[in-house]
Design a protein around this motif. Structure first.
Motif, PDB file in Angstrom:
ATOM      1  N   ASP A 189      -6.705   4.191  -3.696  1.00  0.00           N
ATOM      2  CA  ASP A 189      -6.228   4.436  -5.049  1.00  0.00           C
ATOM      3  C   ASP A 189      -4.781   4.887  -4.966  1.00  0.00           C
ATOM      4  O   ASP A 189      -4.256   5.132  -3.881  1.00  0.00           O
ATOM      5  CB  ASP A 189      -7.085   5.482  -5.765  1.00  0.00           C
ATOM      6  CG  ASP A 189      -7.071   5.279  -7.266  1.00  0.00           C
ATOM      7  OD1 ASP A 189      -8.109   5.481  -7.906  1.00  0.00           O
ATOM      8  OD2 ASP A 189      -6.005   4.902  -7.804  1.00  0.00           O
ATOM      9  N   HIS A 190      -4.155   4.999  -6.125  1.00  0.00           N
ATOM     10  CA  HIS A 190      -2.742   5.369  -6.172  1.00  0.00           C
ATOM     11  C   HIS A 190      -2.606   6.876  -5.986  1.00  0.00           C
ATOM     12  O   HIS A 190      -2.387   7.622  -6.921  1.00  0.00           O
ATOM     13  CB  HIS A 190      -2.146   4.920  -7.491  1.00  0.00           C
ATOM     14  CG  HIS A 190      -2.256   3.445  -7.716  1.00  0.00           C
ATOM     15  ND1 HIS A 190      -1.422   2.538  -7.107  1.00  0.00           N
ATOM     16  CD2 HIS A 190      -3.136   2.714  -8.459  1.00  0.00           C
ATOM     17  CE1 HIS A 190      -1.756   1.316  -7.487  1.00  0.00           C
ATOM     18  NE2 HIS A 190      -2.799   1.394  -8.293  1.00  0.00           N
ATOM     19  N   LEU A 192       0.804  -1.220   0.000  1.00  0.00           N
ATOM     20  CA  LEU A 192       0.000   0.000   0.000  1.00  0.00           C
ATOM     21  C   LEU A 192       0.838   1.272   0.000  1.00  0.00           C
ATOM     22  O   LEU A 192       0.291   2.368   0.097  1.00  0.00           O
ATOM     23  CB  LEU A 192      -0.931  -0.006   1.204  1.00  0.00           C
ATOM     24  CG  LEU A 192      -1.925  -1.177   1.226  1.00  0.00           C
ATOM     25  CD1 LEU A 192      -2.758  -1.134   2.488  1.00  0.00           C
ATOM     26  CD2 LEU A 192      -2.809  -1.140  -0.003  1.00  0.00           C
ATOM     27  N   TRP A 194      -0.159   4.709  -1.669  1.00  0.00           N
ATOM     28  CA  TRP A 194      -1.591   4.738  -1.956  1.00  0.00           C
ATOM     29  C   TRP A 194      -2.284   5.728  -1.042  1.00  0.00           C
ATOM     30  O   TRP A 194      -1.937   5.872   0.119  1.00  0.00           O
ATOM     31  CB  TRP A 194      -2.212   3.361  -1.728  1.00  0.00           C
ATOM     32  CG  TRP A 194      -1.888   2.369  -2.778  1.00  0.00           C
ATOM     33  CD1 TRP A 194      -0.677   2.145  -3.367  1.00  0.00           C
ATOM     34  CD2 TRP A 194      -2.788   1.423  -3.368  1.00  0.00           C
ATOM     35  NE1 TRP A 194      -0.777   1.133  -4.274  1.00  0.00           N
ATOM     36  CE2 TRP A 194      -2.042   0.682  -4.305  1.00  0.00           C
ATOM     37  CE3 TRP A 194      -4.133   1.143  -3.177  1.00  0.00           C
ATOM     38  CZ2 TRP A 194      -2.620  -0.332  -5.064  1.00  0.00           C
ATOM     39  CZ3 TRP A 194      -4.708   0.135  -3.931  1.00  0.00           C
ATOM     40  CH2 TRP A 194      -3.963  -0.594  -4.870  1.00  0.00           C
TER      41      TRP A 194
END
Length: 125
Positions: A99-100, A29, A32
């Protein structure tokens, strides 16, 4: 395909505390952006809190500011939402989203590509 999994929901009384967690098995993660949204029965899903994974900047809805805390454990790759002083109006399904990066709109659902199935939080009086 990224899968997010929430846990920790349940039934509590007014004024109690509860922690809900979110993991993404098999995913790293780092970098992110992640957030929590809630949806009460018969209502639209709405923003609760968000955090940038790398920088740790946080964002909160006015209704939860001062009561809820979003945090992350990088070692465990886990996102948390600590909920204190719970109220009946906090009753909802809580969704984890990711999300990124968060871009410029961390409070906007459209910012997030990946969503969990949700965990129910019920606050009784």
């Amino acid at each position: 395909q990224v899968q997010l999994k929430e846990s920790g929901g349940g039934m509590v009384r007014v004024g109690d505390s509860l922690i809900v967690s979110c993991t993404a098995p098999g995913q790293t993660l780092c970098a992110w952006g992640m957030g929590w949204f809630s949806q009460a029965s018969g209502k639209e899903r709405e923003f609760v809190a968000a955090i940038t994974w790398a920088g740790g900047s946080t964002f909160y809805a006015d209704a939860v500011k001062g009561r809820f805390t979003i945090s992350k454990d990088k070692a465990k790759e886990t996102l948390y939402l600590q909920m204190n002083s719970l109220k009946p109006e906090d009753t909802a399904v809580y969704y984890c989203a990711a999300d990124h990066g968060l871009g410029n709109y961390p409070r906007d659902q459209a910012t997030y590509k990946y969503w969990g199935q949700g965990t129910q939080v019920t606050v009784s009086s």
